[in-house]
Design a protein around this motif. Structure first.
Motif, PDB file in Angstrom:
ATOM      1  N   TRP A 227      -5.300  75.515 -47.340  1.00 18.34           N
ATOM      2  CA  TRP A 227      -6.195  75.355 -48.495  1.00 18.34           C
ATOM      3  C   TRP A 227      -5.425  75.372 -49.816  1.00 18.34           C
ATOM      4  CZ3 TRP A 227     -11.187  74.341 -49.751  1.00 18.34           C
ATOM      5  CH2 TRP A 227     -11.737  74.891 -50.906  1.00 18.34           C
ATOM      6  N   ALA A 228      -4.585  76.388 -50.007  1.00 19.47           N
ATOM      7  CA  ALA A 228      -3.883  76.541 -51.287  1.00 19.47           C
ATOM      8  C   ALA A 228      -2.876  75.414 -51.514  1.00 19.47           C
ATOM      9  CB  ALA A 228      -3.195  77.894 -51.351  1.00 19.47           C
ATOM     10  N   PHE A 229      -2.092  75.075 -50.491  1.00 22.48           N
ATOM     11  CA  PHE A 229      -1.093  74.028 -50.682  1.00 22.48           C
ATOM     12  C   PHE A 229      -1.719  72.649 -50.788  1.00 22.48           C
ATOM     13  CE2 PHE A 229       1.904  77.300 -49.045  1.00 22.48           C
ATOM     14  CZ  PHE A 229       2.725  77.324 -50.166  1.00 22.48           C
ATOM     15  N   SER A 230      -2.910  72.455 -50.235  1.00 31.45           N
ATOM     16  CA  SER A 230      -3.620  71.201 -50.472  1.00 31.45           C
ATOM     17  C   SER A 230      -3.988  71.067 -51.945  1.00 31.45           C
ATOM     18  CB  SER A 230      -4.885  71.143 -49.612  1.00 31.45           C
ATOM     19  OG  SER A 230      -4.572  71.100 -48.241  1.00 31.45           O
ATOM     20  N   ALA A 283     -15.478  74.752 -43.412  1.00 32.36           N
ATOM     21  CA  ALA A 283     -14.454  74.048 -42.630  1.00 32.36           C
ATOM     22  C   ALA A 283     -14.276  72.625 -43.145  1.00 32.36           C
ATOM     23  CB  ALA A 283     -14.839  74.040 -41.156  1.00 32.36           C
ATOM     24  N   ASP A 284     -15.376  71.963 -43.476  1.00 37.50           N
ATOM     25  CA  ASP A 284     -15.304  70.597 -44.000  1.00 37.50           C
ATOM     26  C   ASP A 284     -14.581  70.554 -45.339  1.00 37.50           C
ATOM     27  OD1 ASP A 284     -16.632  69.626 -41.793  1.00 37.50           O
ATOM     28  OD2 ASP A 284     -18.590  69.470 -42.793  1.00 37.50           O
ATOM     29  N   ALA A 285     -14.797  71.564 -46.182  1.00 36.72           N
ATOM     30  CA  ALA A 285     -14.138  71.595 -47.492  1.00 36.72           C
ATOM     31  C   ALA A 285     -12.621  71.729 -47.332  1.00 36.72           C
ATOM     32  CB  ALA A 285     -14.691  72.746 -48.327  1.00 36.72           C
ATOM     33  N   VAL A 286     -12.179  72.614 -46.453  1.00 39.06           N
ATOM     34  CA  VAL A 286     -10.742  72.784 -46.219  1.00 39.06           C
ATOM     35  C   VAL A 286     -10.155  71.482 -45.685  1.00 39.06           C
ATOM     36  CG1 VAL A 286      -8.977  74.059 -44.950  1.00 39.06           C
ATOM     37  CG2 VAL A 286     -11.016  75.255 -45.783  1.00 39.06           C
ATOM     38  N   ARG A 287     -10.852  70.873 -44.734  1.00 39.55           N
ATOM     39  CA  ARG A 287     -10.374  69.611 -44.150  1.00 39.55           C
ATOM     40  C   ARG A 287     -10.323  68.510 -45.206  1.00 39.55           C
ATOM     41  NH1 ARG A 287     -13.880  69.473 -40.723  1.00 39.55           N
ATOM     42  NH2 ARG A 287     -12.791  70.479 -38.986  1.00 39.55           N
ATOM     43  N   TRP A 288     -11.317  68.452 -46.084  1.00 42.36           N
ATOM     44  CA  TRP A 288     -11.376  67.407 -47.111  1.00 42.36           C
ATOM     45  C   TRP A 288     -10.173  67.485 -48.043  1.00 42.36           C
ATOM     46  CZ3 TRP A 288     -11.533  67.052 -52.425  1.00 42.36           C
ATOM     47  CH2 TRP A 288     -11.910  65.827 -52.953  1.00 42.36           C
ATOM     48  N   TYR A 289      -9.848  68.682 -48.510  1.00 42.52           N
ATOM     49  CA  TYR A 289      -8.694  68.814 -49.409  1.00 42.52           C
ATOM     50  C   TYR A 289      -7.416  68.417 -48.689  1.00 42.52           C
ATOM     51  CZ  TYR A 289     -10.956  70.922 -53.466  1.00 42.52           C
ATOM     52  OH  TYR A 289     -11.709  71.124 -54.596  1.00 42.52           O
ATOM     53  N   ARG A 290      -7.268  68.858 -47.430  1.00 39.46           N
ATOM     54  CA  ARG A 290      -6.072  68.501 -46.669  1.00 39.46           C
ATOM     55  C   ARG A 290      -5.959  66.992 -46.489  1.00 39.46           C
ATOM     56  NH1 ARG A 290      -5.460  68.811 -40.977  1.00 39.46           N
ATOM     57  NH2 ARG A 290      -7.420  67.611 -41.015  1.00 39.46           N
ATOM     58  N   ASP A 291      -7.069  66.355 -46.141  1.00 41.91           N
ATOM     59  CA  ASP A 291      -7.049  64.912 -45.898  1.00 41.91           C
ATOM     60  C   ASP A 291      -6.793  64.121 -47.172  1.00 41.91           C
ATOM     61  OD1 ASP A 291      -7.480  65.432 -43.250  1.00 41.91           O
ATOM     62  OD2 ASP A 291      -9.598  64.815 -43.236  1.00 41.91           O
ATOM     63  N   GLN A 292      -7.264  64.621 -48.310  1.00 44.37           N
ATOM     64  CA  GLN A 292      -6.967  63.956 -49.580  1.00 44.37           C
ATOM     65  C   GLN A 292      -5.462  63.912 -49.828  1.00 44.37           C
ATOM     66  OE1 GLN A 292      -9.231  62.595 -52.121  1.00 44.37           O
ATOM     67  NE2 GLN A 292     -10.394  62.550 -50.210  1.00 44.37           N
ATOM     68  N   VAL A 293      -4.777  64.986 -49.491  1.00 40.70           N
ATOM     69  CA  VAL A 293      -3.317  65.027 -49.643  1.00 40.70           C
ATOM     70  C   VAL A 293      -2.666  64.016 -48.726  1.00 40.70           C
ATOM     71  CG1 VAL A 293      -1.246  66.449 -49.347  1.00 40.70           C
ATOM     72  CG2 VAL A 293      -3.320  67.448 -50.328  1.00 40.70           C
TER      73      VAL A 293
END
Length: 304
Positions: A227-230, A283-293
């Motif tokens: 989450w943080a590194f995304s 869970a979707d929010a964490v995944r969304w930030y990761r996928d944006q990266v």
């Protein structure tokens, strides 16, 4: 808001505590009230342990006026800034695994105008890069520690759930990189609050390899890192394309590529760990930030 109300209920039990209501800047700014309530509670508890009745009353008065704490106006809202000697930090494992500053007028007086301008510029940069909600909700006390240079490798920053919305950090005398660190730590505070709000817990035996630490981490710490590194990687991607000095853009692009590579390497483990979050929206929010990266990775690598 519920946490603040519970703290106020506890403080109201103190003899001669006075009105438990809030006034001043904290009355109209919930994130500041949320963070400051924890500092007041900690100060009151420590004063009570030593029988320091005047100290208890001084701490309680911070609810009715924050002028003595010298709050500054920023693009992300009111913020308290401190720059204490590290020897004065509280190193109490029952409070936090890392040393912390508990704010009072003397602690906040350690910050000078240069410190305050640095934080104002950093938060303005964070807001400009579309991270306003992250820092405005989760960054209300900034404790500056050691000044660092870009060649230093031992650069520290941390938050603790015992003092939410409070960030401790070594800092660069350059607001772009202070903005990065504030976003990083604000994201950790946000994750702590989201996990607590949804009553999410993790099995003790669940651990995953975290490339950013080069070691296996428990699910809680691993997902915090994702989450943080995304957040940090997305900020660096935006900074690399902003109108900033060439060396800042180059450093930001390099930071983005490093974090994107780490998140890519952790992708499968992250997908497995996300199944442990029982609140689908989180869970979707964490995944969304990761996928944006990860979606930016090829284009950013091509422009390097």
């Amino acid at each position: 808001m519920a946490k603040v109300a519970r703290i106020d209920e506890m403080l109201a039990l103190i003899p001669d505590a006075g009105d438990a209501g809030w006034a001043g800047t904290a009355a109209s700014d919930l994130p500041l009230r949320y963070g400051l309530a924890h500092h007041v509670l900690e100060s009151v508890q420590r004063a009570a342990e030593t029988g320091d009745v005047p100290g208890m009353r001084r701490a309680l008065r911070l609810r009715s006026s924050q002028d003595s704490l010298r709050p500054i106006g920023t693009a992300a809202g009111p913020v308290l800034v401190a720059h204490p000697d590290e020897a004065s930090l509280i190193d109490d494992q029952q409070l936090s695994r890392t040393p912390v500053a508990v704010v009072d007028p003397d602690v906040c007086a350690t910050a000078d105008e240069r410190d305050r301008r640095l934080i104002q510029a950093a938060l303005a940069m964070a807001v400009e890069a579309d991270f306003g909600p992250t820092v405005s909700r989760n960054c209300r006390v900034v404790v500056l520690l050691q000044r660092r240079t870009m060649h230093d490798t031992d650069v520290r920053s941390w938050t603790t759930s015992a003092l939410p919305t409070t960030v401790h950090l070594d800092y660069f005398d350059e607001h772009y990189f202070v903005a990065r660190d504030l976003i990083h730590e604000a994201a950790h505070t946000a994750m702590n609050d989201l996990l607590a709000a949804h009553d999410v817990s993790f099995p003790d035996d669940a651990s995953y390899y975290a490339p950013w630490r080069q070691m296996k981490r428990p699910a809680f710490g691993f997902l915090h890192g994702v989450w943080a590194f995304s957040h940090v990687a997305l900020f660096c991607a935006r900074l690399a394309e902003a109108e900033v000095p060439r060396e800042v853009a180059a450093m930001a692009r390099a930071m983005y590529l490093k974090h994107a590579e780490e998140l890519s390497a952790a992708r499968d483990d992250a997908d497995r760990a996300l199944q442990l979050i029982t609140e689908p929206a989180l869970a979707d929010a964490v995944r969304w930030y990761r996928d944006q990266v990860l979606d930016l990775q090829s284009s950013m690598a091509g422009s390097a």
